[in-house]
Design a protein around this motif. Structure first.
Motif, mmCIF file in Angstrom:
data_model
loop_
_atom_site.group_PDB
_atom_site.id
_atom_site.type_symbol
_atom_site.label_atom_id
_atom_site.label_comp_id
_atom_site.label_asym_id
_atom_site.label_seq_id
_atom_site.Cartn_x
_atom_site.Cartn_y
_atom_site.Cartn_z
ATOM 1 N N HIS A 190 -12.829 -23.620 -58.981
ATOM 2 C CA HIS A 190 -11.380 -23.808 -58.877
ATOM 3 C C HIS A 190 -10.925 -23.657 -57.427
ATOM 4 O O HIS A 190 -10.094 -24.432 -56.939
ATOM 5 C CB HIS A 190 -10.635 -22.815 -59.767
ATOM 6 C CG HIS A 190 -9.147 -22.955 -59.695
ATOM 7 N ND1 HIS A 190 -8.367 -22.162 -58.900
ATOM 8 C CD2 HIS A 190 -8.300 -23.831 -60.302
ATOM 9 C CE1 HIS A 190 -7.101 -22.524 -59.021
ATOM 10 N NE2 HIS A 190 -7.040 -23.539 -59.868
ATOM 11 N N GLY A 311 -0.748 -26.565 -64.507
ATOM 12 C CA GLY A 311 -1.875 -25.932 -65.169
ATOM 13 C C GLY A 311 -1.415 -24.752 -65.995
ATOM 14 O O GLY A 311 -0.234 -24.594 -66.288
ATOM 15 N N THR A 315 -6.546 -22.432 -67.572
ATOM 16 C CA THR A 315 -7.195 -23.582 -66.948
ATOM 17 C C THR A 315 -7.492 -23.398 -65.469
ATOM 18 O O THR A 315 -7.813 -24.368 -64.784
ATOM 19 C CB THR A 315 -6.350 -24.863 -67.130
ATOM 20 O OG1 THR A 315 -5.098 -24.712 -66.448
ATOM 21 C CG2 THR A 315 -6.121 -25.150 -68.594
ATOM 22 N N ILE A 319 -4.857 -28.005 -62.620
ATOM 23 C CA ILE A 319 -5.659 -29.110 -63.151
ATOM 24 C C ILE A 319 -5.095 -30.484 -62.785
ATOM 25 O O ILE A 319 -5.804 -31.486 -62.910
ATOM 26 C CB ILE A 319 -5.803 -29.023 -64.685
ATOM 27 C CG1 ILE A 319 -4.432 -28.967 -65.369
ATOM 28 C CG2 ILE A 319 -6.669 -27.833 -65.067
ATOM 29 C CD1 ILE A 319 -4.497 -29.053 -66.883
ATOM 30 N N GLY A 344 -5.369 -35.760 -62.841
ATOM 31 C CA GLY A 344 -6.326 -34.674 -62.935
ATOM 32 C C GLY A 344 -7.014 -34.400 -61.608
ATOM 33 O O GLY A 344 -7.299 -35.314 -60.840
ATOM 34 N N THR A 348 -12.138 -32.934 -63.225
ATOM 35 C CA THR A 348 -11.348 -32.378 -64.322
ATOM 36 C C THR A 348 -10.946 -33.491 -65.280
ATOM 37 O O THR A 348 -10.357 -34.489 -64.862
ATOM 38 C CB THR A 348 -10.093 -31.673 -63.778
ATOM 39 O OG1 THR A 348 -10.480 -30.720 -62.779
ATOM 40 C CG2 THR A 348 -9.342 -30.960 -64.883
ATOM 41 N N VAL A 350 -8.607 -34.577 -67.849
ATOM 42 C CA VAL A 350 -7.292 -34.316 -68.434
ATOM 43 C C VAL A 350 -6.921 -35.487 -69.330
ATOM 44 O O VAL A 350 -6.877 -36.633 -68.882
ATOM 45 C CB VAL A 350 -6.218 -34.133 -67.336
ATOM 46 C CG1 VAL A 350 -4.837 -33.891 -67.960
ATOM 47 C CG2 VAL A 350 -6.584 -32.976 -66.419
ATOM 48 N N VAL A 372 -7.689 -30.394 -71.842
ATOM 49 C CA VAL A 372 -8.402 -30.444 -70.574
ATOM 50 C C VAL A 372 -9.801 -29.851 -70.714
ATOM 51 O O VAL A 372 -10.023 -28.901 -71.459
ATOM 52 C CB VAL A 372 -7.606 -29.704 -69.468
ATOM 53 C CG1 VAL A 372 -7.365 -28.248 -69.847
ATOM 54 C CG2 VAL A 372 -8.321 -29.773 -68.123
ATOM 55 N N GLY A 374 -12.967 -28.838 -67.901
ATOM 56 C CA GLY A 374 -13.347 -28.782 -66.497
ATOM 57 C C GLY A 374 -14.056 -27.478 -66.189
ATOM 58 O O GLY A 374 -13.969 -26.509 -66.945
ATOM 59 N N VAL A 377 -11.937 -24.232 -66.123
ATOM 60 C CA VAL A 377 -11.298 -23.740 -67.349
ATOM 61 C C VAL A 377 -11.950 -22.425 -67.774
ATOM 62 O O VAL A 377 -13.138 -22.202 -67.552
ATOM 63 C CB VAL A 377 -11.394 -24.799 -68.467
ATOM 64 C CG1 VAL A 377 -10.824 -24.267 -69.774
ATOM 65 C CG2 VAL A 377 -10.654 -26.069 -68.038
#
Length: 535
Positions: A190, A311, A315, A319, A344, A348, A350, A372, A374, A377
């Motif tokens: 992230h 987001g 998540t 996102i 997204g 990711t 989405v 979502v 990813g 997450v």
């Protein structure tokens, strides 16, 4: 070749390459280089380890955006312990629940907020209490500076990227708060995504207007640190101080909920002061989308570049982004697109799906739920396997279900229209309408109630209660709107309190008696450009 992704790598990198560069501008007026910041972190790690804190232990941090929070977070993680940041706007009962639920071993608290912990000490498992100013803190608290007055030798344990390293508690939008478990790997990826999409650079000067307890400051405790950029810490939000600091420190990047943007605009309209220092400024905003007028003022008058992101705690949080230059039309038409939640993030997935889990058409009209998948997450909810299973399997297996209802345009850009869950986002904080309704039902003069988000220029949206009085007479309800609002304010955190009350003879219901909140929301938002969640 496989190298474990660990959250400790971010500070390690900054110390290795930017050790003699300024890392933190503290609220206490000190300035620390990355070498100095790292040394303080090491000394805290050593002190905590000496007190028995080790791998897997949960350590809570109750602190505004000060250097103490940054130091505590990294010191905890260097031990493989689990950083558990607390929302300082909550009340003692909330803290009691979280500390028990997570089995927190130690609390590191700011002196202005430690008083909320004192009443519950006998009912939580916590053994170590540290304040950044023990002399100003009621009760038996150890002093942060005294604790770290020692050498910084500690043993860093072996860690796996799949181990939980932080637990972030939700705001309890569907009952008791849930602890969102995030691993080294999830946090790291992230932070990489934030660095790319928010364009974090080593010469950035980042102003901490976004609470660090919000999913670790949207991952900025990692991204800004790892890139070797500068943190400018804060104790609160003040428009005059923010604009002054932007100028004096050459701030280049900050995050601001729509309510903060509105505060800054009000200040600017009153003073006409400069909104930039030596650097160009970009700002990220989320929550209820800001109105087009707000975006226009920030970009055209402030001269800032606004990034609208989206987001949830579960998540990562981020996102999506509407900062998609090649898809924005020229001129003022771009503002209507920048209001959207957007595309997204890299890596990711989405989607917006219907009840059967099929993607809705890209027609900007068909509504579905945002789901979502990813690497950023969450791993799951702390010790809540059933809630975790439900969150990932309701409409489509393996995707986190956000509860937000949206449409999609031809480019795949999502735009929230409504919320599946009864969540109110006021000033960037999640508020449960269910929790508010439960509180209202305790009032002797309330027979029935429904709480919805109402539009607010200052906060984006605020809680409004439709109340059926016990005597059945909305004209003479036996109480007042002010008394009802005060009743909620006395029992809940201040930001959760009802802001507006309307007495009604009855609430709209279905044939089976279920309250149709959609009708109430539609009435409140009739003159707005968008329904709930879109400003």
């Amino acid at each position: 070749m496989h190298k474990p992704l660990l959250t400790t790598d971010f500070l390690d990198r900054a110390r290795r390459h930017y050790g003699d560069r300024e890392a933190v501008v503290a609220t206490t007026e000190e300035r620390y280089t990355y070498d100095e910041l790292g040394e303080r972190v090491d000394r805290l790690s050593a002190a905590l380890q000496e007190r028995g804190i080790g791998k897997g232990d949960r350590v809570a941090v109750l602190d505004p955006n000060t250097h103490y929070h940054l130091e505590a977070a990294y010191a905890i993680m260097q031990l493989g312990a689990i950083h558990t940041p607390l929302n300082y706007r909550l009340v003692p009962d909330d803290f009691e629940y979280v500390l028990n639920d997570a089995g927190v071993t130690a609390v590191i608290a700011d002196h202005e907020h430690a008083g909320k912990i004192e009443p519950i000490r006998d009912s939580v498992p916590t053994e170590l209490y540290v304040s950044n100013d023990a002399g100003a803190t009621e009760g038996d608290w150890e002093d942060f500076e005294t604790l770290i007055d020692r050498n910084g030798e500690y043993d860093r344990p072996e860690m796996s990227e799949d181990e939980v390293i932080t637990i972030n508690y939700t705001s309890g939008t569907t009952g008791d708060p849930k602890g969102v478990c995030r691993t080294h790997r999830g946090e790291t990826i992230h932070a990489y995504l934030v660095s790319v999409h928010q364009e974090v650079r080593d010469d950035d000067v980042y102003l901490w207007t976004l609470p660090m307890f919000h999913v670790n400051g949207w991952g900025h405790i990692y991204a800004v640190t790892g890139m070797g950029a500068k943190h400018v810490c804060t104790r609160g939000i003040d428009a005059e101080w923010i604009l002054e600091t932007v100028r004096e420190e050459g701030v280049s990047y900050l995050c601001a909920a729509p309510t903060v943007l509105n505060m800054l605009i009000e200040r600017y309209e009153e003073t006409g002061e400069d909104t930039r220092g030596t650097n160009p400024v970009r700002a990220a905003t989320a929550g209820a989308a800001p109105p087009e007028a707000t975006i226009r003022t920030i970009e055209d008058e402030f001269g800032w570049h606004l990034k609208h992101v989206y987001g949830a705690t579960e998540t990562g949080p981020l996102i999506t982004t509407s900062d998609a230059g090649r898809l924005l039309p020229e001129g003022t038409e771009r503002f209507s697109i920048k209001k959207r939640q957007g595309l997204g993030y890299l890596g990711t997935d989405v989607r917006v799906v219907d009840e059967d889990g099929a993607d809705v058409p890209r027609d900007e009209g068909t509504i579905g739920e945002i789901v979502v998948r990813g690497n950023q997450v969450m791993d799951g909810y702390w010790e809540k396997p059933e809630a975790t299973e439900e969150a990932f399997s309701e409409r489509i297996e393996g995707y986190y279900h956000t509860g937000d209802l949206a449409v999609v345009d031809e480019h795949g850009m999502v735009s929230i229209q409504d919320r599946k869950k009864d969540i109110i986002i006021s000033g960037g904080e999640n508020i449960s309408s269910i929790e508010l309704e439960d509180t209202l039902f305790e009032h002797p003069e309330v027979a029935d109630a429904a709480v919805i988000p109402a539009p607010s220029e200052k906060w984006g949206e605020t809680p409004k209660a439709f109340v059926v009085p016990a005597n059945g007479d909305p004209e003479n309800p036996g109480t007042s709107a002010e008394a009802i609002a005060e009743f909620t304010r006395e029992r809940l955190a201040g930001y959760k309190a009802v802001h507006e009350v309307e007495f009604v003879e009855e609430l709209p219901t279905t044939a089976t008696g279920k309250i149709q909140k959609f009708e109430l929301r539609q009435k409140e938002w009739d003159e707005e450009d968008r329904m709930v969640g879109e400003g």
